[in-house]
Design a protein around this motif. Structure first.
Motif, PDB file in Angstrom:
ATOM      1  N   LEU A 139      -1.333 -12.392   2.032  1.00  0.00           N
ATOM      2  CA  LEU A 139      -1.083 -10.954   1.898  1.00  0.00           C
ATOM      3  C   LEU A 139      -0.167 -10.446   3.010  1.00  0.00           C
ATOM      4  O   LEU A 139       0.677  -9.567   2.783  1.00  0.00           O
ATOM      5  CB  LEU A 139      -2.400 -10.183   1.911  1.00  0.00           C
ATOM      6  N   ARG A 172      -6.802  -7.005  -3.010  1.00  0.00           N
ATOM      7  CA  ARG A 172      -5.889  -5.972  -3.500  1.00  0.00           C
ATOM      8  C   ARG A 172      -6.644  -4.922  -4.306  1.00  0.00           C
ATOM      9  O   ARG A 172      -6.368  -3.718  -4.192  1.00  0.00           O
ATOM     10  CB  ARG A 172      -4.810  -6.610  -4.371  1.00  0.00           C
ATOM     11  N   ASP A 184       2.373  -8.795   0.807  1.00  0.00           N
ATOM     12  CA  ASP A 184       1.904  -7.419   0.585  1.00  0.00           C
ATOM     13  C   ASP A 184       1.084  -6.956   1.790  1.00  0.00           C
ATOM     14  O   ASP A 184      -0.143  -6.809   1.701  1.00  0.00           O
ATOM     15  CB  ASP A 184       1.061  -7.377  -0.700  1.00  0.00           C
ATOM     16  N   GLU A 235       0.409  -4.221   3.214  1.00  0.00           N
ATOM     17  CA  GLU A 235      -0.422  -3.024   3.084  1.00  0.00           C
ATOM     18  C   GLU A 235      -1.769  -3.322   2.432  1.00  0.00           C
ATOM     19  O   GLU A 235      -2.683  -2.506   2.487  1.00  0.00           O
ATOM     20  CB  GLU A 235       0.318  -1.963   2.276  1.00  0.00           C
TER      21      GLU A 235
END
Length: 426
Positions: free
Chosen positions: A191, A166, A195, A197
């Motif tokens: 991820l 990240r 998340d 992205e």
């Protein structure tokens, strides 16, 4: 206290042998023995120097030793190591090349936490620096981490990798070497679920035990033979009073080193015997092949007990990664959720630690990934070390990895498709 006594006993034995080597070297080096030119004194001095050096290396963290790199302009550029993220059990470091534009290839090397320091990847970093912007996970020695910092197991390791990815952004390309391959795959899948992205552009897994049962080796058989209770009894000790982590349960580096050496005892004994002979004849040097190898090989670090035991139980015995049942903080990490991160596996034909088939198993787990985004390579004649360092890495594998990175540096197909669909919906 018993396990702490065992830890201090090992350290006392190491310290005593270092002292014996220093004493033999000093005694045999007195000028007065020049009046009695007997080869025994040269052999004793050589034995002392090598013994002192060897046992001293066991508690020293090696230096990266990467001072400069040649740029595209043909000039030497200074290399500066900067710490980007600091954590109790490991940092994210960056090899910043001064006076050079940032490379389009940004690579995160995930180093093993398997007894040696991250400097084990020194030659890998050196070979990538001319063409890449390189970041490395720099794991800490558990003996130096106070008990107050808490635990560190496979789930914590995975979350560290998630935080590092990240921090670096989605244009990063991740290369995991050996032990961290299954947990790096899990971090990417984590991820993908929470998340998307922040996922890396590509993931290269080199010689890692994704599915240990795909091709059993002596290492995997050892884990099968012992129960967790036996393993804990044999391997786990408490850090002694000498270090900041006093009282922490660990798998000691010295115990790991004894295990490493016992696997090839004859070869190591011959190597030291030959080096003593060369040194007594004045043919050894400070940075000869023997010293370069053993300065790194003998430098070992403690692993937290919970990391070692959870790795054996969850990755090797229960095969949670291989069966896609791995969880982090109660959340199932679905490897099939990876849909737009290109994945490549690299294996060595002669690898006796992670045999061919163990790492390639990752591709079958990536059920949501198009076949066009999967790749694998089996390096003929290469052993475990050779697939990330040495001739096989430099001449064959490294160019393939760089080509794979370049092929997957553009827009992500899945995200591009999703973005178009969102525009049409609007």
């Amino acid at each position: 206290m018993k396990s702490m006594f065992s830890y201090d006993l090992m350290e006392s034995t190491r310290n005593t042998n270092e002292w014996l080597g220093a004493s033999a070297r000093a005694m045999a080096s007195y000028p007065v023995w020049g009046l009695v030119p007997h080869p025994m004194f040269k052999v004793m001095s050589a034995w002392g120097r090598i013994t002192e050096r060897s046992f001293a290396r066991m508690v020293i963290k090696p230096d990266w030793g990467i001072r400069t790199v040649v740029g595209e302009d043909g000039r030497d550029h200074l290399v500066e190591i900067e710490t980007l993220v600091t954590r109790p059990f490991g940092d994210l470091i960056h090899f910043r090349v001064l006076g050079r534009e940032q490379s389009k290839r940004r690579v995160l090397l995930v180093a093993p936490m398997s007894g040696h320091y991250s400097t084990l990847l020194r030659s890998t970093v050196t070979s990538l620096l001319p063409d890449c912007d390189v970041y490395v996970t720099d794991w800490h020695n558990a003996r130096d981490i106070p008990v107050s910092e808490g635990k560190f197991d496979v789930e914590d390791y995975t979350l560290y990798l998630v935080d590092f990815m990240r921090h670096l952004g989605s244009d990063i390309h991740v290369v995991a070497v050996c032990q961290p391959a299954p947990l790096t795959l899990a971090a990417t899948a984590y991820l993908a679920g929470v998340d998307p992205e922040a996922q890396p552009r590509s993931l290269t897994l080199i010689g890692g035990p994704i599915d240990p049962d795909a091709a059993p080796t002596e290492v995997t058989d050892f884990g099968r033979r012992l129960t967790m209770g036996q393993l804990e009894h044999l391997a786990i000790q408490r850090v002694g009073f000498k270090y900041a982590g006093a009282g922490r349960l660990v798998y000691p580096g010295l115990l790991q080193l004894a295990s490493f050496i016992s696997m090839n005892m004859d070869r190591h004994a011959q190597a030291f015997s030959d080096q003593i002979l060369r040194a007594s004849q004045g043919q050894a040097s400070e940075r000869d092949a023997h010293n370069r190898f053993y300065d790194e090989y003998l430098s070992v670090m403690d692993m937290t007990a919970e990391f070692y035991l959870s790795t054996v139980e969850r990755v090797f015995k229960n095969r949670e990664i291989a069966q896609n049942t791995f969880t982090v903080e109660g959340r199932h990490v679905d490897i099939g959720a990876i849909t737009d991160v290109a994945v490549k596996t690299v294996e060595g034909e002669e690898d006796d630690i992670s045999a061919p088939g163990q790492c390639k198993a990752a591709l079958d787990l990536c059920t949501g990934l198009p076949e066009a985004m999967k790749a694998s390579h089996l390096e003929p004649g290469a052993g475990h070390y050779g697939i990330f360092a040495g001739k096989s890495w430099r001449e064959n594998i490294r160019p393939l990895v760089l080509r794979f990175i370049d092929q997957n540096s553009g827009d992500r197909p899945a995200r591009k498709k999703a973005a178009k669909a969102k525009i049409r919906a609007v």
